[in-house]
Design an enzyme around this catalytic site. Sequence first.
Site, mmCIF file in Angstrom:
data_model
loop_
_atom_site.group_PDB
_atom_site.id
_atom_site.type_symbol
_atom_site.label_atom_id
_atom_site.label_comp_id
_atom_site.label_asym_id
_atom_site.label_seq_id
_atom_site.Cartn_x
_atom_site.Cartn_y
_atom_site.Cartn_z
ATOM 1 C CG ASN A 9 5.198 6.122 34.733
ATOM 2 O OD1 ASN A 9 6.280 6.701 34.665
ATOM 3 N ND2 ASN A 9 5.097 4.841 35.059
ATOM 4 C CD GLU A 35 6.595 10.283 36.891
ATOM 5 O OE1 GLU A 35 7.741 9.902 36.596
ATOM 6 O OE2 GLU A 35 5.787 9.588 37.542
ATOM 7 C CG ASP A 147 2.506 12.149 41.969
ATOM 8 O OD1 ASP A 147 2.299 11.998 43.190
ATOM 9 O OD2 ASP A 147 3.255 11.411 41.311
ATOM 10 C CG ASN A 149 5.532 11.425 44.658
ATOM 11 O OD1 ASN A 149 5.276 10.229 44.584
ATOM 12 N ND2 ASN A 149 6.092 12.098 43.666
ATOM 13 C CG HIS A 244 0.187 7.954 39.284
ATOM 14 N ND1 HIS A 244 0.142 8.702 40.431
ATOM 15 C CD2 HIS A 244 1.494 7.647 39.089
ATOM 16 C CE1 HIS A 244 1.363 8.835 40.923
ATOM 17 N NE2 HIS A 244 2.208 8.207 40.137
#
Length: 252
Positions: A9, A35, A147, A149, A244
């Site tokens: 992130n 990310e 990820d 999602n 995360h």
Amino acid sequence: MKIISYNVNGIRAALKKGFLDWMQEENPDVLCLQELKAMPEQIEPFYEALGYKMYCETAEKKGYSGVAILSKEEPKHVEYGCGNDLYDSEGRVIRADYDNFSVMSVYMPSGTSGDIRQDFKYEWLDFFFDYAHEIAQSQPNLVISGDYNIAHNEIDIHNPVSNKNSSGFLPEERAWLSKFINSGFTDTFRIFNPDPHHYSWWSYRANARANNKGWRIDYQMTSENLKDRLRSASILPGAKHSDHCPIVLEID
């Protein structure tokens, strides 16, 4: 061989929260990041002193998406993107090929911002299913880290009832993940950890992480050829550089 996947992130934000010390302590052979939220020229070469090379596939939009693989061993080949301009413009896939296995770092779309992006996510899932199988034909010892999602089953989310209509736990998304696994991929964490309450993402709201009200949406999937080489899989909730946390896979 220790492979870690981590949606950071924002790599620059993670570095300010002790990410480098954590990385040195964990000492993975391969580290897949999602990310990044940074262009390559914005990322300081923090990894060089630890003996890694870094390979990035970033989004055209600054401060958005982006994936990377950090590796101690130089790969035989690095594949940037997935050959689809729509998805490659968002920096969602990168793959490193080694002598006897391949690792893909993938950041699958989120549909939480509304119907347009949810439809985009469904289109991506259809594309990625075929793409992953195509890659597995040429790279049969394949690890797909990242990820996704999607929380797969009820034990992968803290409140399945209230989230049954939430993007990331919709019936269509969960059915896709079941289809993906049944088509020849292994959810490595569940091989070693059948119990509930293991999560890899928590909302920043309502003290969710402290109360362990999370979702397991990060996976290290492996092709069937690797099943006998799996040694352990775990989640590291103590690493707090992101919303995360890292997930770990060890293979022979």
